[in-house]
Scaffold this active site. Sequence first.
Site, short mmCIF file in Angstrom:
data_model
loop_
_atom_site.label_atom_id
_atom_site.label_comp_id
_atom_site.label_asym_id
_atom_site.label_seq_id
_atom_site.Cartn_x
_atom_site.Cartn_y
_atom_site.Cartn_z
N GLU A 32 58.69 27.72 -57.74
CA GLU A 32 57.90 26.74 -56.99
C GLU A 32 57.28 27.42 -55.78
OE1 GLU A 32 60.51 23.40 -56.06
OE2 GLU A 32 61.72 23.93 -57.80
N LYS A 41 56.54 28.03 -52.04
CA LYS A 41 57.33 27.79 -50.83
C LYS A 41 56.38 27.30 -49.73
CE LYS A 41 60.79 29.94 -47.84
NZ LYS A 41 60.15 29.64 -46.56
N ASP A 50 54.92 26.12 -46.33
CA ASP A 50 55.22 26.48 -44.95
C ASP A 50 55.05 25.24 -44.08
OD1 ASP A 50 55.92 28.00 -42.80
OD2 ASP A 50 53.96 28.95 -42.55
N TYR A 83 60.86 18.58 -53.46
CA TYR A 83 61.23 19.74 -54.28
C TYR A 83 62.65 19.68 -54.86
CZ TYR A 83 63.36 21.25 -49.85
OH TYR A 83 64.10 21.31 -48.69
N LYS A 106 59.33 36.51 -50.41
CA LYS A 106 58.39 36.43 -49.29
C LYS A 106 57.17 37.30 -49.56
CE LYS A 106 59.29 34.74 -45.70
NZ LYS A 106 58.97 33.41 -45.15
N CYS A 118 47.65 48.91 -11.19
CA CYS A 118 47.92 47.59 -11.74
C CYS A 118 46.69 46.70 -11.57
CB CYS A 118 49.13 46.96 -11.04
SG CYS A 118 49.41 45.23 -11.47
N CYS A 123 47.70 43.67 -8.87
CA CYS A 123 47.96 43.89 -7.44
C CYS A 123 47.42 45.19 -6.89
CB CYS A 123 49.46 43.81 -7.16
SG CYS A 123 50.41 45.22 -7.78
N CYS A 172 53.79 48.63 -13.51
CA CYS A 172 53.38 48.41 -12.13
C CYS A 172 54.58 48.68 -11.22
CB CYS A 172 52.91 46.96 -11.96
SG CYS A 172 52.70 46.45 -10.24
N CYS A 214 53.91 42.26 -6.67
CA CYS A 214 52.88 41.96 -7.67
C CYS A 214 53.02 40.51 -8.15
CB CYS A 214 53.02 42.91 -8.85
SG CYS A 214 51.79 42.61 -10.15
#
Length: 659
Positions: free
Chosen positions: A110, A112, A114, A219, A307, A401, A404, A419, A424
């Site tokens: 079947e 699957k 989602d 299902y 999958k 950065c 800052c 950074c 910051c």
Amino acid sequence: MEEIKAELEELREEINRHDYYYFVLDKPKISDREYDKMMQRLVELEEEYPELITPNSPTQRVGGEAIDEFAKVEHRYPMLSLAKSFSQEELRDFDNRIKKIDENIEYVVELKIDGLSASLIYEGGKLTQAATRGNGTIGEDISHNIRTLKSIPLRLQEEIDLEVRGEVYFPKDKFIEFNKERENLGEDLFANPRNAAAGSMRQLDPKVAATRPLDIFIYDSPNIEGKSFEKHSYRLDYLEELGFKVNPQRKKCKDIDQVIDYCEYWTDHREELNYEIDGIVIKVDKLALRNDLGRTAKHPRWAIAYKFPAQQKETKVKDIEITVGRTGALTPTAILEPVLLDGSMVGRATLHNQDEIERKGVRIGDKVIIQKAGDIIPQVVKVLKDKRSGGEKKFSIPKQCPVCGAEAVRLDGEVVISCTGGACPAKLKEEIIHFVQRNAMNIEGVGPALIEQLLENKLISDIGDLYSLKKEELMNLDRMGEKSSQNVLDALKRSKDNSLAQVLFGLGIRHVGSRVAQVLAQNYDSIDKVAQAGEEELGEINEIGPKIAQSIVSYFSQEQNLKIIKKLKEAGVNLEPESLELSNTLEGKKFVVTGTLEEFTRKDAKEAITKLGGRVTSSVSKNTDYVVVGENPGSKYEKAQELGIEILDEKGFRDIIDS
């Protein structure tokens, strides 16, 4: 009145029948106008005779009352998750395990879906309850929302008790339209159809769910009273006969080769469906064999989910932006021409770091292949260099950065560029949370919620500003009365007497944990001396390597960080170490703490040891000097005895740290 009851019953049966034709079979028998006339007549009669309204009337799909919260529901039969497979080899391994019990196997395969798993209970043929899967044992009652799905029969064609399992989903075409409407209204967009389905089913008001074009495929059924079936496929056929929407793409397979062919077909053709699928479910068809195979604590042994490989799409890199995370890491993100990928529009993809950009050769303007890592986070898989026009631009992460302006450094042996600014804005909240925590400055009453308010109201711009807060400023904040405000000020005052090691740890210098902070406090008589030390000098200190030395020097080279130190000085925060003699009594000694102590928490014991120059490790070895044991010490105590390591009870530990 009997005539009215008869008409109501006839209308309800007729509307339910046409709902089945339209929403389940997708084969309407009458026009929308005829359907609407019947529904309008039913509404008029029920308004005139409200005492004749039944819970399973078609009008009640959208007319339920909102609830205050979701009630918990214990599943009669656990809703187990499925073991996963990612290759043909793993599917054949599954098949071979089944064949050890029965050589003659047939499977049902079947799609699957989602979406959101749900359990529906029918009693006497009437829908009485619906719940989410939850943790498999306990779910949430979503009966009020499930009733809004027109493909779900509110009353079955037989007066039977049963439970069915299904997957609620959001059709792809409707999802795109739905998100466009939300965008036009300035509302947040759903990331993908699955999130939209789950979010819709978790609305407290069923009128909201009723506006969403949700659907469901049934299902399975763990229990149908008075019925027994030899095979799962027969049971699905029966559920379809009862009026449930069962996926027509299911297929019986006589062997694993047919299963694999089915998986390969839908890997290539899933885009043709109007709903998202993320794999294929393979189930043993014979129900008696399922009973023989049984289950583990989490998964049935008679089913597995294949999958799909990550879906890939081609798009173009329009730009590369830098984001600064809460730890200060500068992360490059590719800005893409939006493309539909695995059910959601993708316009951004992570590039991770500079090394990744160079390894893949990503340039602004490149055509690239993207996919979702783990089906979640979009990433660039490959650059299509043969499609370059010559106008593409190379990209390098800046040395400052972008938030800052502080220096952005890459420490030796690291791939991340970070950074170094202690003020910051991108990481300020986390910096302050770290500063006030128990193992650092231990400022009670200053938690994340208060810090958020202090930042939103611009009362602080760095950790040094905490010591300039006034009582009236705190009292103006939410949930901050006179007493709680005074408690915060008292905690700040007490923290001024903390050790230099606590301050150094609290500053959040990269790689300077509580132990390194202790070492620095033992080797320098002020924070100014630490700030003036060079990498070579710092590197000569035991336990401070080149990476830590580089990080310390980078921190104290930033003007914004020196301003923080100045604020701490002006506030009267202690920036000098305690007696070096006291701090060095356990220098070089390694401890393991195990079991439950009466006078110390595990953190307290560690703090007491490191404060005196010792180290705490998590495992016992021949290099361990002491094992401190409380109640129920476990295997670490036994290993210490085997190795002949000195064992301290709580009194012995207290004698050492107090000596």
